[in-house]
Design an enzyme around this catalytic site. Structure first.
Site, PDB file in Angstrom:
ATOM      1  N   LYS A  55       0.844  -1.199   0.000  1.00 42.11           N
ATOM      2  CA  LYS A  55       0.000   0.000   0.000  1.00 42.11           C
ATOM      3  C   LYS A  55       0.881   1.252   0.000  1.00 42.11           C
ATOM      4  CE  LYS A  55      -3.657   2.118   2.750  1.00 42.11           C
ATOM      5  NZ  LYS A  55      -4.627   1.943   3.838  1.00 42.11           N
ATOM      6  N   GLU A 100      10.389  -4.813   4.832  1.00 45.82           N
ATOM      7  CA  GLU A 100      10.540  -6.205   4.378  1.00 45.82           C
ATOM      8  C   GLU A 100      10.238  -6.321   2.894  1.00 45.82           C
ATOM      9  OE1 GLU A 100       8.835  -5.124   6.962  1.00 45.82           O
ATOM     10  OE2 GLU A 100       8.834  -6.543   8.635  1.00 45.82           O
ATOM     11  N   GLY A 148      -5.105  -2.101   4.962  1.00 45.20           N
ATOM     12  CA  GLY A 148      -4.256  -3.202   4.485  1.00 45.20           C
ATOM     13  C   GLY A 148      -4.910  -4.562   4.640  1.00 45.20           C
ATOM     14  N   ARG A 149      -5.415  -4.855   5.852  1.00 44.43           N
ATOM     15  CA  ARG A 149      -5.962  -6.190   6.083  1.00 44.43           C
ATOM     16  C   ARG A 149      -7.358  -6.366   5.468  1.00 44.43           C
ATOM     17  NH1 ARG A 149      -5.181  -3.197  10.302  1.00 44.43           N
ATOM     18  NH2 ARG A 149      -6.820  -2.570  11.745  1.00 44.43           N
ATOM     19  N   GLU A 206      -5.348  -7.634  14.721  1.00 41.13           N
ATOM     20  CA  GLU A 206      -4.850  -6.301  14.391  1.00 41.13           C
ATOM     21  C   GLU A 206      -6.005  -5.291  14.489  1.00 41.13           C
ATOM     22  OE1 GLU A 206      -1.432  -6.248  11.513  1.00 41.13           O
ATOM     23  OE2 GLU A 206      -2.778  -4.908  10.463  1.00 41.13           O
ATOM     24  N   HIS A 246      -5.087 -34.382  16.677  1.00 33.02           N
ATOM     25  CA  HIS A 246      -3.958 -35.195  17.145  1.00 33.02           C
ATOM     26  C   HIS A 246      -2.893 -34.331  17.809  1.00 33.02           C
ATOM     27  CE1 HIS A 246      -5.408 -38.831  15.087  1.00 33.02           C
ATOM     28  NE2 HIS A 246      -6.025 -37.920  14.348  1.00 33.02           N
ATOM     29  N   LYS A 289       7.315  -0.899  12.630  1.00 26.73           N
ATOM     30  CA  LYS A 289       8.000  -0.522  11.388  1.00 26.73           C
ATOM     31  C   LYS A 289       9.201   0.404  11.651  1.00 26.73           C
ATOM     32  CE  LYS A 289       4.183  -1.272   8.161  1.00 26.73           C
ATOM     33  NZ  LYS A 289       3.371  -0.822   7.054  1.00 26.73           N
TER      34      LYS A 289
HETATM   35  C1  G6Q Z   1      -2.787  -4.051   7.736  1.00 26.18           C
HETATM   36  C2  G6Q Z   1      -1.569  -3.494   8.283  1.00 26.18           C
HETATM   37  C3  G6Q Z   1      -0.293  -4.186   7.838  1.00 26.18           C
HETATM   38  C4  G6Q Z   1       0.117  -3.840   6.417  1.00 26.18           C
HETATM   39  C5  G6Q Z   1       1.550  -4.301   6.196  1.00 26.18           C
HETATM   40  C6  G6Q Z   1       2.054  -4.009   4.800  1.00 26.18           C
HETATM   41  O1  G6Q Z   1      -3.885  -3.629   7.967  1.00 26.18           O
HETATM   42  O2  G6Q Z   1      -1.518  -2.139   8.067  1.00 26.18           O
HETATM   43  O3  G6Q Z   1      -0.374  -5.581   7.959  1.00 26.18           O
HETATM   44  O4  G6Q Z   1      -0.737  -4.431   5.491  1.00 26.18           O
HETATM   45  O5  G6Q Z   1       2.375  -3.679   7.135  1.00 26.18           O
HETATM   46  O6  G6Q Z   1       1.971  -2.652   4.497  1.00 26.18           O
HETATM   47  P1  G6Q Z   1       2.154  -2.160   3.026  1.00 26.18           P
HETATM   48  O7  G6Q Z   1       1.079  -2.747   2.192  1.00 26.18           O
HETATM   49  O8  G6Q Z   1       2.101  -0.671   3.070  1.00 26.18           O
HETATM   50  O9  G6Q Z   1       3.499  -2.660   2.554  1.00 26.18           O
END
Ligand code: G6Q
Length: 556
Positions: free
Chosen positions: A206, A212, A267-268, A353, A384, A512
């Site tokens: 986003k 990462e 994001g989620r 989250e 199990h 972050k």
């Molecule tokens: C989701 C969070 C988090 C995010 C990641 C990746 O709601 O904000 O999980 O999706 O940190 O972020 P970017 O898409 O900006 O790389």
């Protein structure tokens, strides 16, 4: 000061809890032969059976009153009207617009967002069809055979769970990989399985700044350049999904291959947006749109069904019942479907989250429990491993069991066995086994009196462990879309009742920036002393090992 636990609806539930806490579900079933009919709800082929819960009609009435007291319906309508209900980031929350299959406009700041949503969907269709048909090919004319999605969190978990769950719908000869971890192993092991000429990297972020993802994206780009050595070839093999067109351009991605989304998509909650590009590539746009349709059906149900028949509302209220009145710390997700193996991971982020918050909407510390710990595993594997604790442990663990009536892979007796196991577990968790039943069973098995006396207490099961069963005909893109949207709305309703903002994630943002200083300290030689002694000790351990290694090998 929080009003919730002093509110009328809450106090009534508290009083009611005292009358029901010792009631056994076994007796509720015996008293009410129609319990299954009374405590079930459905949408299309999805049936929610919530009869195996520690509730009566009165409990449910009191829980619905709690939802009404919290103005759940009004908040729901405000969300869809584009109000900035994500108050700490001053943002609208409109993932429902991404799957709005009607012609109704949805507005943010007075502007209808639907034309933009439709334009991106058309872009996704055009591109995914080109790739899948072979019209779009690698720099040297090879067909694309591998899609590598590079993203993390919301830019990974959603597309990942969908691609895994929908494998039977994927195009033959096309593989989807997901790289998220900063550990180079994730990327390196993935790259061992693909060829640069036939690989398309989808960089999903986003912000296009997440450490990462950028690390993995640049390392993938280097791998590609080392093998191909042709800068011009990059544009055939790297596309981006982002709200940050500028940074994606700087990475070297052709503007025509940047798939946009917007800040009103969390994001989620983004798998329905262009973050779903890997899904569209792997499954085809028709299946991606079926996923959206399934979610839209659930949205309509959530908006229009009375609270008493509203599946996400019912799930949310039952969750609150156990979380806040029985002090259940966690909630388990047990998909009896190998394809849904990643569902617990996906729901962990969605739920934890969103509702892992301590401060309420007014800025006060809450004095009640909020979001539960979500965990789980596919059945029958979990049986199990950890089911022992569910049956006889000391902690209450309410759980959702999900199962298709028909398998995508009908093979001999497999599905009948899987299905029997699922139902046997929820039945046993509910009924338990009484002392007298356990004695009879052992006598029947021929054990003598002495042996029976020695072990009988261990063979007794309290039961009265609540479960929901979510059954559907078959796991299709449409059904999966409905199930994922069902959980999104469940989380929303709980957040409203707990009076927290389910749409920010300051803990993630904190994470972050945390690593920055330590990363700097790790690169300088010599011990550090500027942190607490634990952090100093661990940094210095790594530094000693690392700098010794460099000295021995001479390679940095
Ligand atoms: C989701 C969070 C988090 C995010 C990641 C990746 O709601 O904000 O999980 O999706 O940190 O972020 P970017 O898409 O900006 O790389």
């Amino acid at each position: 000061m929080n009003d919730l636990i002093e509110s009328t609806a809450w106090l009534k539930l508290k009083e009611h809890y005292e009358t029901i806490k010792d009631v056994h579900m076994r007796d509720l079933f015996a008293e009410e032969p129609q319990r299954f009919e009374a405590f079930s709800a459905s949408l299309n082929d999805i049936l929610l059976d919530y009869s195996k819960n520690r509730v009566t009609d009165e409990t449910m009435e009191l829980l619905f009153a709690l939802a009404r007291q919290a103005n759940v319906e009004e908040w729901r309508d405000n969300m869809l009207a584009g109000m900035a209900i994500n108050s700490t980031e001053n943002r609208s929350v409109l993932h429902m617009a991404l799957r709005n299959r009607s012609n109704k406009p949805i507005r943010v700041d007075g502007r209808n967002v639907m034309p933009k949503v439709k334009a991106v969907l058309a872009h996704m269709r055009d591109f995914s069809e080109q790739v899948r048909s072979g019209e779009w090919h690698g720099y040297n004319g090879d067909r694309i055979k591998s899609i590598v999605n590079i993203g993390i969190g919301g830019s990974d978990l959603g597309p990942h769970v969908v691609c895994e769950s929908m494998k039977p719908f994927a195009q033959r000869g096309l593989k989807a990989y997901f790289v998220s971890n900063a550990d180079a192993t994730h990327l390196v092991e993935t790259l061992k399985q693909v060829e640069p000429e036939s690989t398309l990297f989808v960089i999903a972020s986003k912000t296009f700044t997440t450490q990462e993802t950028m690390l993995n994206a640049y390392s993938a780009r280097k791998w590609f350049m080392d093998l191909v050595g042709n800068e011009k070839a990059i544009e055939k093999h790297f596309v981006a999904v982002t709200t940050n067109i500028e940074l994606a351009g700087k990475f070297g991605i052709n503007e025509a291959n940047i798939f946009e989304f917007w800040d009103w998509v969390g994001g989620r909650y983004s798998l329905w947006s262009s973050v779903g590009l890997t899904i569209a590539l792997y499954l085809g746009m028709d299946h991606f749109e079926s996923l959206l349709e399934g979610a839209y059906d659930m949205d309509q149900h959530f908006q229009n069904a009375p609270l008493e028949e509203n599946i996400p509302v019912i799930l949310a209220l039952l969750g609150i019942w156990y979380n806040n009145f029985f002090d259940a710390q966690s909630h388990a997700i047990m998909p009896y479907s190998q394809y849904l193996e990643r569902l617990p991971d996906y729901l962990q982020q969605l739920d934890m989250e969103s509702n892992g918050k301590t401060i309420d909407r007014k800025g006060h510390r809450v004095n009640y429990l909020t979001g539960p710990i979500i965990w789980g595993q596919s059945g029958t594997n979990g049986q199990h491993a950890f089911f022992q604790l569910l049956h006889q442990g000391t902690k209450p663990v309410p759980a959702d069991f999900l199962i298709p009536a028909l398998s995508q892979n009908p093979l001999g007796l497999h599905h009948r066995v899987l299905f029997s196991n699922c139902l046997a577990q929820t039945k046993a968790l509910m009924l338990g086994k009484k002392y007298a039943e356990a004695v009879d069973e052992m006598k029947h098995q021929g054990f003598d009196k002495k042996t029976i006396e020695e072990v009988i207490q261990h063979k007794v099961f309290d039961g009265n462990k609540p479960t929901n069963t979510i059954i559907f005909e078959r796991l299709t893109p449409k059904t999966l879309g409905s199930i994922l949207a069902m959980y999104e709305h469940k989380v929303f309703v709980q957040g409203i009742i707990w009076n927290i903002n389910s749409y920010d994630q300051w803990g993630v943002e904190y994470g972050k920036v945390l690593a920055g200083q330590i990363q700097k300290d790790l690169s300088k030689p010599g011990d550090v002393e500027n942190h607490d002694s634990s952090t100093n000790g661990l940094i210095n351990y790594r530094k000693r090992v690392y700098f010794d290694e460099i000295e021995k090998s001479g390679v940095d």
